[in-house]
Design a protein around this motif. Structure first.
Motif, PDB file in Angstrom:
ATOM      1  N   LYS A 696      17.362   6.778 -12.606  1.00 22.71           N
ATOM      2  CA  LYS A 696      17.110   7.354 -13.804  1.00 22.71           C
ATOM      3  C   LYS A 696      15.607   7.001 -14.501  1.00 22.71           C
ATOM      4  O   LYS A 696      15.380   5.828 -14.380  1.00 22.71           O
ATOM      5  N   GLY A 697      14.944   7.650 -14.753  1.00 19.23           N
ATOM      6  CA  GLY A 697      13.649   7.435 -15.291  1.00 19.23           C
ATOM      7  C   GLY A 697      12.401   7.451 -14.359  1.00 19.23           C
ATOM      8  O   GLY A 697      11.307   7.327 -14.614  1.00 19.23           O
ATOM      9  N   LEU A 698      12.707   7.578 -13.078  1.00 21.13           N
ATOM     10  CA  LEU A 698      11.920   7.583 -11.989  1.00 21.13           C
ATOM     11  C   LEU A 698      11.733   9.094 -11.515  1.00 21.13           C
ATOM     12  O   LEU A 698      12.519   9.950 -11.938  1.00 21.13           O
ATOM     13  N   GLU A 699      10.701   9.316 -10.750  1.00 23.34           N
ATOM     14  CA  GLU A 699      10.319  10.597  -9.845  1.00 23.34           C
ATOM     15  C   GLU A 699       9.849  10.266  -8.649  1.00 23.34           C
ATOM     16  O   GLU A 699       9.122   9.599  -8.367  1.00 23.34           O
ATOM     17  N   PHE A 700      10.138  11.133  -7.571  1.00 29.44           N
ATOM     18  CA  PHE A 700       9.945  11.208  -6.539  1.00 29.44           C
ATOM     19  C   PHE A 700       9.387  12.564  -5.741  1.00 29.44           C
ATOM     20  O   PHE A 700       9.817  13.632  -6.297  1.00 29.44           O
ATOM     21  N   ASP A 701       8.449  12.671  -4.874  1.00 31.08           N
ATOM     22  CA  ASP A 701       8.044  13.769  -4.214  1.00 31.08           C
ATOM     23  C   ASP A 701       9.160  14.445  -3.687  1.00 31.08           C
ATOM     24  O   ASP A 701       9.331  15.697  -3.522  1.00 31.08           O
ATOM     25  N   ALA A 702      10.133  13.644  -2.859  1.00 26.80           N
ATOM     26  CA  ALA A 702      11.158  14.390  -2.345  1.00 26.80           C
ATOM     27  C   ALA A 702      12.584  13.410  -2.359  1.00 26.80           C
ATOM     28  O   ALA A 702      12.372  12.137  -2.491  1.00 26.80           O
ATOM     29  N   VAL A 703      13.466  14.093  -2.541  1.00 23.20           N
ATOM     30  CA  VAL A 703      14.862  13.270  -2.485  1.00 23.20           C
ATOM     31  C   VAL A 703      15.975  13.810  -1.699  1.00 23.20           C
ATOM     32  O   VAL A 703      16.195  15.221  -1.633  1.00 23.20           O
ATOM     33  N   ILE A 704      16.604  12.926  -1.301  1.00 30.10           N
ATOM     34  CA  ILE A 704      17.867  13.222  -0.513  1.00 30.10           C
ATOM     35  C   ILE A 704      19.089  12.520  -1.243  1.00 30.10           C
ATOM     36  O   ILE A 704      19.196  11.406  -1.275  1.00 30.10           O
ATOM     37  N   ILE A 705      19.991  13.416  -1.486  1.00 30.46           N
ATOM     38  CA  ILE A 705      21.280  12.793  -2.050  1.00 30.46           C
ATOM     39  C   ILE A 705      22.276  12.754  -0.946  1.00 30.46           C
ATOM     40  O   ILE A 705      22.619  14.033  -0.319  1.00 30.46           O
ATOM     41  N   THR A 706      22.800  11.754  -0.831  1.00 30.14           N
ATOM     42  CA  THR A 706      23.959  11.537   0.341  1.00 30.14           C
ATOM     43  C   THR A 706      25.360  11.643  -0.213  1.00 30.14           C
ATOM     44  O   THR A 706      25.667  11.532  -1.473  1.00 30.14           O
ATOM     45  N   ASP A 707      26.440  11.932   0.562  1.00 29.61           N
ATOM     46  CA  ASP A 707      27.863  11.945   0.337  1.00 29.61           C
ATOM     47  C   ASP A 707      27.959  12.676  -1.187  1.00 29.61           C
ATOM     48  O   ASP A 707      28.761  12.182  -1.951  1.00 29.61           O
ATOM     49  N   CYS A 708      27.588  13.820  -1.092  1.00 26.82           N
ATOM     50  CA  CYS A 708      27.745  14.648  -2.344  1.00 26.82           C
ATOM     51  C   CYS A 708      28.985  15.446  -2.423  1.00 26.82           C
ATOM     52  O   CYS A 708      29.056  16.514  -2.131  1.00 26.82           O
ATOM     53  N   ASN A 709      30.046  14.601  -2.501  1.00 26.91           N
ATOM     54  CA  ASN A 709      31.263  15.305  -2.469  1.00 26.91           C
ATOM     55  C   ASN A 709      32.336  15.263  -3.676  1.00 26.91           C
ATOM     56  O   ASN A 709      31.588  14.368  -4.464  1.00 26.91           O
ATOM     57  N   ASP A 710      33.380  15.741  -3.757  1.00 29.26           N
ATOM     58  CA  ASP A 710      34.328  15.563  -4.907  1.00 29.26           C
ATOM     59  C   ASP A 710      34.903  14.297  -5.224  1.00 29.26           C
ATOM     60  O   ASP A 710      34.860  13.930  -6.139  1.00 29.26           O
ATOM     61  N   ASP A 711      34.881  13.463  -4.165  1.00 32.69           N
ATOM     62  CA  ASP A 711      35.261  11.932  -4.527  1.00 32.69           C
ATOM     63  C   ASP A 711      34.179  11.123  -5.183  1.00 32.69           C
ATOM     64  O   ASP A 711      34.482  10.546  -6.016  1.00 32.69           O
ATOM     65  N   ASN A 712      32.880  11.532  -4.747  1.00 30.37           N
ATOM     66  CA  ASN A 712      31.769  10.848  -5.363  1.00 30.37           C
ATOM     67  C   ASN A 712      31.432  11.416  -6.627  1.00 30.37           C
ATOM     68  O   ASN A 712      31.092  10.792  -7.796  1.00 30.37           O
ATOM     69  N   TYR A 713      31.348  12.768  -6.691  1.00 29.91           N
ATOM     70  CA  TYR A 713      30.941  13.430  -7.778  1.00 29.91           C
ATOM     71  C   TYR A 713      31.822  14.307  -8.332  1.00 29.91           C
ATOM     72  O   TYR A 713      31.839  15.503  -8.013  1.00 29.91           O
TER      73      TYR A 713
END
Length: 747
Positions: A696-713
């Protein structure tokens, strides 16, 4: 494209401006070498002080001029004031440039009132406000300039500042590891916030990527420029969530020509108020446990109570419990007897109570006692001569009695000597031990430090006081959890507001907040109790409060509704300013559409608008379920290689928790990848693995979000906000992977 003759004119204008900058720099440097000899500072301290201040001012001016020389201005506005026919051309830059011979302003500072014409006006009829009143007229030209390697690369005539031709290159540029100034691209909605009056509290609800932090820093620069005669930069304060964040914003104010603005975290302010430093449990550990998936039934129950109890400690209801406790403390502050010295009643207990409960009721308890002690000392001092006379008369009477009752001269002399010694002792005591008598009166009143009172409150009073305000389950948890923290020599973040409140109400605050304006960033993470205490301490309405409810991942202690919180803090102040920022300048349309899809799941409860992307035509967002962790790691490595080929320097791989990130770090097994933790105070770019809540508060040229499933989110409010935060960190490219089926939040 402008005409050739216009381009020639602009080239000559640039050369002239740089020549004037060089001339002023040379003159100022010569002036420094001369040493301001007219100041005879050996004879007059004030002259010495004035000379030092003048030298600092000249050095700052030289630095600012050298800084802007490559790009001395970024825009031009041609304006004809109503009632005249003269067409004035105003060039806008980060710093004023003046022709020292004619005193003409060749470049006008972007913070000057007339700059409003550029930021908000359109060609045709327009007006701006200045100290002399409202100036009306007509804008004939708005022009923007692009410099590259000190050369004038492009000149464009525009109508509105949001002209895509001009704005898109700035938006598509790669991220940096620090924020940048945006004086050349400030948009109309941002300009309103920057130039809003400082005399009324301002709340800004801004979507992710709307530039809240950058705008806040530009606002400080604007206020200092326009109020510089009355205030100093040291009288402005930025409150940031952590040291990491302060480092991230570190270069913007100096780049805007502003130094010495205070920057602190809430913890640092609390330590100054309480006059003690504590080891604070990392609040991210609590959040990490709450958001952890695969919790056992026992852990889930514990997480539920933890959230409920933490939330209660962050509310005004908890403050009300403290008020009841302070009332109990107040009742035991006064002794139940008169103030008597040498059998003489100097003040009755009723008189003392009147002072304590009426005359000085506006003061903290300890300060009331200090004032009452002054009364007592005055009583003793004023009656000192009368007492000494009484001691003399008493001695005379006793001597007469001795002479009458005893005829033996030796015995008379010995007894008279004792009488005189006793008289002298009393006179000495009454003259020298006044403070002792006063302090002895209050000796039974043992004043504790804030932590001592807080312990007493929780251990001996809280359960009975809070009985009808919160469940017994929560009461027991708060008491037990605090004791557990104390055994580890720690307190929680949520304990700081109560400790500051106890300090303010019982002891009073010695630290002086000589502040004219305060900016609170990431304010959605402040609780209503934190806001209340902070407002009580600084005693100022000159506040700029910025945040985004959609990013309120600390929901167990943060703000959920601006209106409710501000009604508590400002008690329904009708002068409160509330502005929103809906446009996002960070992420592409494709990325923002995905973020909006996620946050819309709880938009009704948030009561804040969705983000409107300005940057169009970005790369498609990759959302993919993979067969295994090995396949996910393989894709991550491949994508990092691709990103680097396209010169995307700052890349984030986001795991939900610190444990997820440690697992990613081990599987990627790459020494060039750095893992960001809550202990870091700097961000140096490159490829980073970062827990969701620290992104939060940061920014990046590219982002990879991992393990984006119903258990995690899942569909919980916290998970929705966390995923929204993760998605909106990406500027240009976003990849989302999951070994299990992808979370329904993305549906």
């Amino acid at each position: 494209m402008i005409k050739k003759e216009d381009m020639i004119f602009e080239e000559k204008k640039l050369q002239k401006t740089r020549r004037l900058i060089d001339e002023e720099v040379k003159k100022s440097e010569d002036r420094l070498l001369e040493g301001f000899e007219e100041f005879d500072y050996d004879d007059d301290y004030k002259d010495e002080f004035m000379k030092a201040a003048l030298i600092d001012r000249y050095k700052q001016r030289i630095r600012n001029l050298k800084q802007i020389r490559p790009n001395p201005y970024f825009a031009r506005v041609d304006f004809i004031e109503k009632g005249t026919e003269k067409r004035d051309a105003f060039y806008l830059g980060k710093e004023t440039v003046t022709d020292m011979k004619t005193l003409e302003q060749v470049v006008v500072d972007w913070r000057a009132p007339i700059a409003d014409l550029y930021y908000e006006g359109r060609l045709g009829e327009a007006a701006y406000d200045c100290p002399d009143g409202r100036i009306e007229g007509e804008i004939k030209l708005k022009r923007q300039y692009v410099f590259e390697d000190e050369a004038l690369k492009d000149v464009m005539d525009i109508d509105i500042t949001t002209n895509d031709e001009m704005l898109q290159p700035f938006l598509s540029a790669n991220s940096d590891t620090r924020l940048k100034n945006i004086v050349s691209t400030i948009q109309a909605e941002q300009n309103k916030i920057i130039r809003a009056t400082m005399w009324k509290p301002l709340i800004v609800q801004g979507v992710a990527g709307s530039g809240k932090t950058t705008i806040a820093l530009h606002r400080i620069a604007y206020l200092i420029y326009n109020c510089g005669k009355d205030f100093f930069p040291e009288e402005f304060l930025i409150i940031a969530p952590n040291k990491f964040f302060l480092n991230y914003i570190s270069n913007v104010l100096p780049d805007l020509g502003v130094d010495r603005v205070g920057q602190m975290t809430y913890e640092e302010i609390a330590f100054k108020v309480i006059e003690n430093e504590f080891k604070i449990e990392d609040p991210n550990e609590k959040l990490s446990f709450i958001i952890k998936n695969n919790k056992s039934p026992k852990e889930k129950e514990y997480a539920r109570i933890l959230e409920e109890a933490t939330f209660f400690k962050s509310t005004i209801r908890f403050k009300n419990c403290l008020d009841d406790y302070i009332y109990e403390v107040e009742k035991r502050f006064l002794p139940d007897n008169d103030f008597v010295v040498f059998d003489i009643t100097f003040m009755t207990k009723e008189e003392i109570a009147t002072l304590f409960y009426r005359e000085y009721a506006y003061l903290p308890l300890v300060r009331r006692i200090e004032e009452i002690k002054k009364h007592m000392l005055n009583k003793l001092t004023n009656k000192q001569a009368e007492l000494i006379n009484e001691f003399e008369e008493e001695a005379k009477f006793n001597i007469s009695k001795v002479r009458f009752e005893n005829d033996i001269i030796e015995i008379q002399r010995a007894q008279i000597r004792e009488i005189y010694d006793e008289r002298d002792r009393k006179i000495k005591q009454i003259s020298k031990d006044e403070k002792k008598y006063v302090n002895d009166y209050f000796k039974e009143n043992k004043v504790l430090d804030p932590l001592g009172y807080y312990k007493d409150f929780l251990n001996n009073y809280f359960a009975s006081i809070a009985g009808n305000r919160v469940s017994k389950e929560n009461i027991d948890f708060i008491i037990k959890n605090f004791s557990s923290m104390q055994r580890k020599g720690m307190i929680e973040m949520e304990d700081l507001a109560p400790l500051m409140y106890l300090k303010a109400m019982i002891h009073g605050i010695k630290f002086k907040f000589d502040l004219k304006h305060i900016v609170i960033d990431e304010a959605q993470d402040f609780s209503e109790f934190q806001f209340y205490v902070f407002k009580k301490i600084v005693k100022s309405n000159s506040l700029t409060i910025l945040g985004d409810l959609a990013q309120g991942i600390y929901g167990f202690r943060g703000t959920h509704n601006w209106k409710k919180t501000m009604d508590i803090v400002f008690e329904g102040d009708t002068d409160l300013q509330y502005l929103t920022l809906q446009k996002t300048y960070r992420t592409t349309e494709e990325i923002m559409n995905v973020a909006n899809r996620v946050i819309s799941k709880i938009q009704d409860s948030l009561q804040c608008p969705l983000g409107e992307p300005v940057m169009k035509n970005g790369a498609p967002v990759t959302i993919k379920q993979v067969e295994s962790e090995d396949e996910m790691i393989s894709k991550i490595k491949y994508r990092i290689g691709e990103f680097k080929k396209y010169n995307l320097k700052n890349i984030a791989i986001i795991g939900k928790t610190i444990e997820d990130c440690e697992n990613l770090m081990a599987m990627l097994n790459d020494d060039s990848i750095h893992m960001i933790s809550s202990k870091d105070s700097t961000y140096d770019g490159g490829v980073s693995i970062v827990p969701s809540y620290l992104s939060k508060g940061l920014e990046f040229d590219a982002v990879i979000i991992t393990d984006c499933n119903d258990d995690n989110y899942s569909m919980t409010e916290t998970d929705v906000k966390l995923l929204y935060v993760c998605i909106t960190r990406a500027m240009n490219t976003l990849d989302i992977y999951s070994v299990k089926p992808v979370t329904k939040l993305l549906a």
